[in-house]
Design an enzyme around this catalytic site. Sequence first.
Site, short mmCIF file in Angstrom:
data_model
loop_
_atom_site.label_atom_id
_atom_site.label_comp_id
_atom_site.label_asym_id
_atom_site.label_seq_id
_atom_site.Cartn_x
_atom_site.Cartn_y
_atom_site.Cartn_z
N ILE B 13 36.03 34.41 36.61
CA ILE B 13 36.34 35.68 37.64
C ILE B 13 36.96 36.59 36.75
O ILE B 13 38.00 36.16 36.00
CB ILE B 13 37.41 34.85 38.48
CG1 ILE B 13 36.71 34.06 39.38
CG2 ILE B 13 37.98 35.80 39.17
CD1 ILE B 13 37.47 33.38 40.56
N HIS B 14 36.66 37.79 36.84
CA HIS B 14 37.10 38.85 36.37
C HIS B 14 36.87 40.03 37.12
O HIS B 14 36.52 40.13 38.14
CB HIS B 14 37.00 39.23 34.86
CG HIS B 14 35.73 39.15 34.45
ND1 HIS B 14 35.25 40.67 34.16
CD2 HIS B 14 34.53 38.48 34.32
CE1 HIS B 14 33.75 40.45 33.77
NE2 HIS B 14 33.37 39.19 34.04
N GLY B 15 37.42 41.53 36.51
CA GLY B 15 37.47 42.53 37.16
C GLY B 15 36.27 42.89 38.17
O GLY B 15 36.39 42.74 39.46
#
Lengths: 602, 160
Positions: B13-15
């Site tokens: 999960i990231h930007g």
Amino acid sequence: MGFGQAALIALGYYLANSPWLFGLAYYTLFRPLVAGLLVGLILGHPAEGTLIGAAINVPYLGFISAGGSYPSDVAFAGWVGTTIALAGGLNPAAAIAVAIPLGLLGTLVFYGRMSVSAVFAHWADDRAEKADINGVAFMNVVPGQILLFVISFVPVFLLALNGPGFVKDAIDRLPLWFSDGLVIAGGILPAIGIALTMRFIFRGSAIPYFFIGFILFTFSGGSMSLVVIAAIGVALAYLHLTFTGGLAPKSTEAAAEIATAPVLMTSDETAPAGRHLTRGDVLRSWITWSFFSHANYNYERLQGTGFAHAMTPIIRKLYTTPDEIRAALKRHLVFFNTEPNFGNVIHGAVIALEEQRANGAPIDDDAINSVKSGLMGPISGIGDTLSQSTIAPILLALGIGIAGGTATGSSIPNFAPGSTGNVLGPIIYVALVSVIIVGIGYVAWMQGYLRGRAFVTDLLRSGTIDRVLTGAGVLGNLVLGALAAKVVTLYLAPTVSIYGAQLNIQASVLDPIFPGVLALGLVLITFWLLRRVSPLWILAGMLTFSIIAAFPFFGPGPQNPNDYSYQACTSSLLHKYAPCGVPPAPSAAPQASPSPAASTAP
Amino acid sequence: MSLRLVRIDDRLIHGQVVAGWLRALGARRIVIVDDATARDEFLRDVLTLAAPSDVPVEVLNIADGAIRCIELAASPEPVFVLARSPRTVLGLRQAGVPIEVVDLGGMGSGPGRKRLHKTISISPDELAELRELERLGTRVEIQIVADDRPIPFRSLDSTH
């Protein structure tokens, strides 16, 4: 344009992508709003430059770069676009249309740098192999910056010298309705920037505030200052949070366990004869990271060499033998990428782990790597949401709103000649964004060090970030709605004949009921389209449509590029309507030009 | 029915994942399949907390993930499935999870890894695993952010 001026502009563009501004370049010089003021200062017309920069910035309001993606070179659009518009005598609305292809062209600089700089990461590997701490720091900064300077400075210098004349010639040769189409595009393209930003904040219970902001601005006749609207926004955000009861802390199964997990810190018990870090060491590391996190940004490691560089003050203090130093440098030269401000919790926690390890705690490479690689994704998700998609666009919207002209939406487009830029816009923006971004970075770094991983879970679980985002969403929607009313300009010229009377749909039907409803509709349609079509296609479509719509299908075309009075009689689809034969009010169409070079009557 | 998209991203999960992909897929649920992450309580916690508060996150190992994904693939609810490596996705596929597309979204470099495209680097093992996935009828594409145009893996693989 003198050589000196062109060189200063090219230098400014280089600095916008450089590490030399405490890592703040991306939030300051990189943005057209700020570039506009600086180009204006270099060319001796700061207010005009600010206005052009603000105009160019609007479509990029929702710009984010994450994970090495780079949809457009916003700095290139800002620095070169403002230069060409200001020195070439283009009006600010048309500058928007000229800047967008420049932004696409500029991505070549980024891709070139991202590809080549991977080589320097390998040079840093070689220095690490020799346990050369300074060598790693050198490789993170010097080769990459020499490369970046050359590939940034040269094209912008040449464009600054030759671009304005070239574009001015081209515009002079084009039929007037065509350059007029660029002005129309300048009123429509801002809808993209608004809609892109809406993707981040236009949701849930914050949605109504967007409409309130829009209506506040239009019903004040465009006279309400964005500062006042922002002040109302802060008050509304407070009320909203109070009356919705804030947000309940998010719970997970393991909540209790993690919350009571021991805080990772060295103590005298665990390390009686230990090597301790001082506050100064930790600060030095933070400062190094703040400056150089992206100095050697590249596709292979992203911020990898930047991370190793930031660890150099720590490694120097904690490790003495070449073997230890070599291992530590190599450990931190691997792929790393996170949001470089809020993401500092990771660095803080890693420094704490390194300190314990140096004092004999059983922490192996895997433990440190798993903190870095496990946290960098989720933390950048939160960090980007906070900094790039919330704080920056809201403050930019405020800055652009302050900078963007004194003309009211009811008479002429806000970025048309006759509007005056306000240099306070970029100045207020830079002051606010710098304090907030540096503040987040500092607190995250120090708390990450002092409280380790527990800080991360505690902070997330406390709901503080959700509350900040919700409050910011209220403020942001209000300001964004007002900015939409201010910068999106759409006129409809055709008339319908009802019982013998010529009625313009916009002036006689729509605006009396809901002023600015066309602009609002355009923004909402753009927002809807963005879910289905890439922003580039929308940009291209809007530009083409604007130019076609400027063609004088229905009557004589414009006679003078900066003369809005021809709009007194309908000639095309998207012009401001006024009944034939009625001269425009003098205040509605001032003839002032944005720069001394402008205003060339055919 | 099958899962529309499984994304391989070593940062999970990231930007862009949070911002772009959930929106692009219209998904309101994230399933993360990764053996090591599923074992690590702290990471499980952080990932759960890092997603938007109205998006539930499940972190599962391959065995449990396969069961859950088969279940979810049969339901009409769009779901965003994330994995760290091609091996995990191959494991899901071999366990009978129907997967339409595998998206290579972020695969960092390292020793023995060859750069395929921008931020996508792969090892020889992963190359074999991706080819196997294609053989099993799952399309492999590179699409770093949701706004990018997907690049078929096959077009880059042939040049290898």
